[in-house]
Motif scaffolding. Structure first.
Motif, PDB file in Angstrom:
ATOM      1  N   ILE A 109       0.828  -1.203   0.000  1.00  0.00           N
ATOM      2  CA  ILE A 109       0.000   0.000   0.000  1.00  0.00           C
ATOM      3  C   ILE A 109       0.863   1.254   0.000  1.00  0.00           C
ATOM      4  O   ILE A 109       0.528   2.264  -0.611  1.00  0.00           O
ATOM      5  CB  ILE A 109      -0.976  -0.005   1.198  1.00  0.00           C
ATOM      6  CG1 ILE A 109      -2.055   1.049   1.011  1.00  0.00           C
ATOM      7  CG2 ILE A 109      -0.236   0.166   2.505  1.00  0.00           C
ATOM      8  CD1 ILE A 109      -2.996   0.770  -0.124  1.00  0.00           C
ATOM      9  N   ILE A 112       2.187   1.714  -3.552  1.00  0.00           N
ATOM     10  CA  ILE A 112       1.095   2.129  -4.432  1.00  0.00           C
ATOM     11  C   ILE A 112       0.816   3.622  -4.290  1.00  0.00           C
ATOM     12  O   ILE A 112       0.749   4.359  -5.282  1.00  0.00           O
ATOM     13  CB  ILE A 112      -0.168   1.304  -4.141  1.00  0.00           C
ATOM     14  CG1 ILE A 112       0.023  -0.136  -4.632  1.00  0.00           C
ATOM     15  CG2 ILE A 112      -1.393   1.929  -4.806  1.00  0.00           C
ATOM     16  CD1 ILE A 112      -1.070  -1.082  -4.203  1.00  0.00           C
ATOM     17  N   TYR A 113       0.686   4.103  -3.061  1.00  0.00           N
ATOM     18  CA  TYR A 113       0.369   5.523  -2.863  1.00  0.00           C
ATOM     19  C   TYR A 113       1.556   6.419  -3.203  1.00  0.00           C
ATOM     20  O   TYR A 113       1.372   7.523  -3.711  1.00  0.00           O
ATOM     21  CB  TYR A 113      -0.092   5.758  -1.428  1.00  0.00           C
ATOM     22  CG  TYR A 113      -1.551   5.420  -1.242  1.00  0.00           C
ATOM     23  CD1 TYR A 113      -2.556   6.292  -1.658  1.00  0.00           C
ATOM     24  CD2 TYR A 113      -1.943   4.203  -0.688  1.00  0.00           C
ATOM     25  CE1 TYR A 113      -3.891   5.978  -1.522  1.00  0.00           C
ATOM     26  CE2 TYR A 113      -3.285   3.877  -0.535  1.00  0.00           C
ATOM     27  CZ  TYR A 113      -4.250   4.775  -0.955  1.00  0.00           C
ATOM     28  OH  TYR A 113      -5.575   4.447  -0.829  1.00  0.00           O
ATOM     29  N   ARG A 116       1.443   6.810  -7.050  1.00  0.00           N
ATOM     30  CA  ARG A 116       0.213   7.195  -7.731  1.00  0.00           C
ATOM     31  C   ARG A 116       0.353   8.455  -8.591  1.00  0.00           C
ATOM     32  O   ARG A 116      -0.026   8.476  -9.772  1.00  0.00           O
ATOM     33  CB  ARG A 116      -0.910   7.401  -6.708  1.00  0.00           C
ATOM     34  CG  ARG A 116      -2.266   7.731  -7.346  1.00  0.00           C
ATOM     35  CD  ARG A 116      -2.670   6.595  -8.287  1.00  0.00           C
ATOM     36  NE  ARG A 116      -3.664   6.985  -9.261  1.00  0.00           N
ATOM     37  CZ  ARG A 116      -4.938   6.606  -9.222  1.00  0.00           C
ATOM     38  NH1 ARG A 116      -5.357   5.836  -8.240  1.00  0.00           N
ATOM     39  NH2 ARG A 116      -5.774   6.974 -10.155  1.00  0.00           N
ATOM     40  N   LYS A 149      -4.787  -6.396  -3.788  1.00  0.00           N
ATOM     41  CA  LYS A 149      -4.893  -4.933  -3.711  1.00  0.00           C
ATOM     42  C   LYS A 149      -4.160  -4.273  -4.868  1.00  0.00           C
ATOM     43  O   LYS A 149      -4.627  -3.276  -5.439  1.00  0.00           O
ATOM     44  CB  LYS A 149      -4.331  -4.439  -2.378  1.00  0.00           C
ATOM     45  CG  LYS A 149      -5.143  -4.866  -1.162  1.00  0.00           C
ATOM     46  CD  LYS A 149      -6.530  -4.250  -1.184  1.00  0.00           C
ATOM     47  CE  LYS A 149      -7.314  -4.599   0.065  1.00  0.00           C
ATOM     48  NZ  LYS A 149      -8.716  -4.093  -0.003  1.00  0.00           N
ATOM     49  N   LEU A 150      -3.003  -4.827  -5.209  1.00  0.00           N
ATOM     50  CA  LEU A 150      -2.250  -4.293  -6.342  1.00  0.00           C
ATOM     51  C   LEU A 150      -3.063  -4.440  -7.626  1.00  0.00           C
ATOM     52  O   LEU A 150      -3.140  -3.519  -8.443  1.00  0.00           O
ATOM     53  CB  LEU A 150      -0.911  -5.022  -6.479  1.00  0.00           C
ATOM     54  CG  LEU A 150      -0.016  -4.584  -7.642  1.00  0.00           C
ATOM     55  CD1 LEU A 150       0.395  -3.129  -7.496  1.00  0.00           C
ATOM     56  CD2 LEU A 150       1.214  -5.480  -7.754  1.00  0.00           C
ATOM     57  N   GLU A 152      -6.307  -4.550  -7.908  1.00  0.00           N
ATOM     58  CA  GLU A 152      -7.405  -3.584  -7.878  1.00  0.00           C
ATOM     59  C   GLU A 152      -6.926  -2.199  -8.289  1.00  0.00           C
ATOM     60  O   GLU A 152      -7.590  -1.479  -9.041  1.00  0.00           O
ATOM     61  CB  GLU A 152      -8.015  -3.531  -6.475  1.00  0.00           C
ATOM     62  CG  GLU A 152      -8.765  -4.794  -6.069  1.00  0.00           C
ATOM     63  CD  GLU A 152      -9.195  -4.756  -4.616  1.00  0.00           C
ATOM     64  OE1 GLU A 152      -9.055  -3.675  -3.983  1.00  0.00           O
ATOM     65  OE2 GLU A 152      -9.649  -5.789  -4.101  1.00  0.00           O
ATOM     66  N   PHE A 153      -5.767  -1.820  -7.775  1.00  0.00           N
ATOM     67  CA  PHE A 153      -5.213  -0.506  -8.085  1.00  0.00           C
ATOM     68  C   PHE A 153      -4.885  -0.385  -9.572  1.00  0.00           C
ATOM     69  O   PHE A 153      -5.219   0.609 -10.228  1.00  0.00           O
ATOM     70  CB  PHE A 153      -3.955  -0.276  -7.244  1.00  0.00           C
ATOM     71  CG  PHE A 153      -3.146   0.929  -7.638  1.00  0.00           C
ATOM     72  CD1 PHE A 153      -3.633   2.211  -7.431  1.00  0.00           C
ATOM     73  CD2 PHE A 153      -1.895   0.783  -8.214  1.00  0.00           C
ATOM     74  CE1 PHE A 153      -2.886   3.329  -7.793  1.00  0.00           C
ATOM     75  CE2 PHE A 153      -1.139   1.882  -8.577  1.00  0.00           C
ATOM     76  CZ  PHE A 153      -1.637   3.161  -8.363  1.00  0.00           C
ATOM     77  N   LEU A 154      -4.249  -1.414 -10.116  1.00  0.00           N
ATOM     78  CA  LEU A 154      -3.806  -1.351 -11.503  1.00  0.00           C
ATOM     79  C   LEU A 154      -4.958  -1.395 -12.485  1.00  0.00           C
ATOM     80  O   LEU A 154      -4.870  -0.832 -13.578  1.00  0.00           O
ATOM     81  CB  LEU A 154      -2.832  -2.501 -11.783  1.00  0.00           C
ATOM     82  CG  LEU A 154      -1.502  -2.453 -11.018  1.00  0.00           C
ATOM     83  CD1 LEU A 154      -0.677  -3.691 -11.298  1.00  0.00           C
ATOM     84  CD2 LEU A 154      -0.717  -1.194 -11.362  1.00  0.00           C
ATOM     85  N   LEU A 157      -6.110   2.054 -13.754  1.00  0.00           N
ATOM     86  CA  LEU A 157      -5.121   2.983 -14.292  1.00  0.00           C
ATOM     87  C   LEU A 157      -5.256   3.225 -15.794  1.00  0.00           C
ATOM     88  O   LEU A 157      -4.860   4.272 -16.296  1.00  0.00           O
ATOM     89  CB  LEU A 157      -3.706   2.458 -14.022  1.00  0.00           C
ATOM     90  CG  LEU A 157      -3.223   2.498 -12.574  1.00  0.00           C
ATOM     91  CD1 LEU A 157      -1.821   1.922 -12.498  1.00  0.00           C
ATOM     92  CD2 LEU A 157      -3.240   3.914 -12.034  1.00  0.00           C
TER      93      LEU A 157
END
Length: 205
Positions: A109, A112-113, A116, A149-150, A152-154, A157
């Motif tokens: 996390i 990721i932040y 961003r 989680k990674l 979900e983030f990607l 994008l």
């Protein structure tokens, strides 16, 4: 002459591992390759010094804080390993010479932040048609919540995720000898080479 920039302002995400293996892949394909290291730690530059004479040649690309020497005409492929904290004018200068940008990203996390805003900036450049940008998950265990989680983030994008590389000592042991996955018998690193397929296809596109 394609110039591949490996960048992420977050430190410790695997930029040098990715850079050296990209250079090793190009060298295995028979290209005339230069590898530059703009990071103060000079990990990629040290790796080049460890590279055995019998390995496929990869030349050093002279890079300093205020100057990137122009590669000679006989060079066909260039890789640039960049430092943590790359932003502002230095980032803009690096992006001017790049055709492709590889962004290594760990499933944390914090990573990721921290990444961003950088990824958003690259996404804008990509939409403007200036760059090809690809994301590579580094040290990813697909069985973990962090990997979910990674993912979900990607997904949000709009940038291609080229692959997810596992946490293995193969990279460590090979780097200590100035080598890459692409310098040894494929049977020794078969599982890792399979994870590189999407990256290699993107590099060749």
């Amino acid at each position: 002459m394609p110039v591949v920039l490996v960048a992420n302002p977050k430190g410790g995400v695997g930029k040098s591992t990715l850079s050296t293996n990209v250079a090793g892949y190009f060298a295995r394909k028979g290209h005339a390759v230069m590898l530059g290291d703009a990071d103060r730690q000079q990990s990629s530059a040290l790796w080049l010094k460890l590279r055995p004479a019998q390995a496929r040649p990869i030349q050093t690309w002279e890079v300093s804080d205020d100057l990137i020497a122009r590669p000679p005409k006989d060079i066909t492929h260039v890789v640039l390993d960049t430092p943590a904290g790359l932003h502002g004018q230095r980032l803009k200068d690096a992006l001017k010479i790049a055709d492709k940008v590889l962004v290594p990203l760990q499933p944390s996390i914090f990573d990721i932040y921290a990444t961003r805003a950088f990824i958003d900036e690259l996404a804008e450049s990509r939409r403007a048609g200036k760059l090809q940008v690809g994301i590579v998950g580094m040290r990813v265990d697909m069985r973990t919540i962090a990997a979910d989680k990674l993912g979900e983030f990607l997904t949000g994008l709009g940038l291609p995720v080229l692959g997810a590389l596992r946490d293995t000592q193969n990279y460590v042991h090979l780097a200590a000898r100035g080598l890459t996955l692409f310098d040894v018998a494929p049977s020794r690193v078969e599982k890792d080479l399979a994870q590189w397929q999407g990256i290699c296809d993107w590099l060749d596109s």
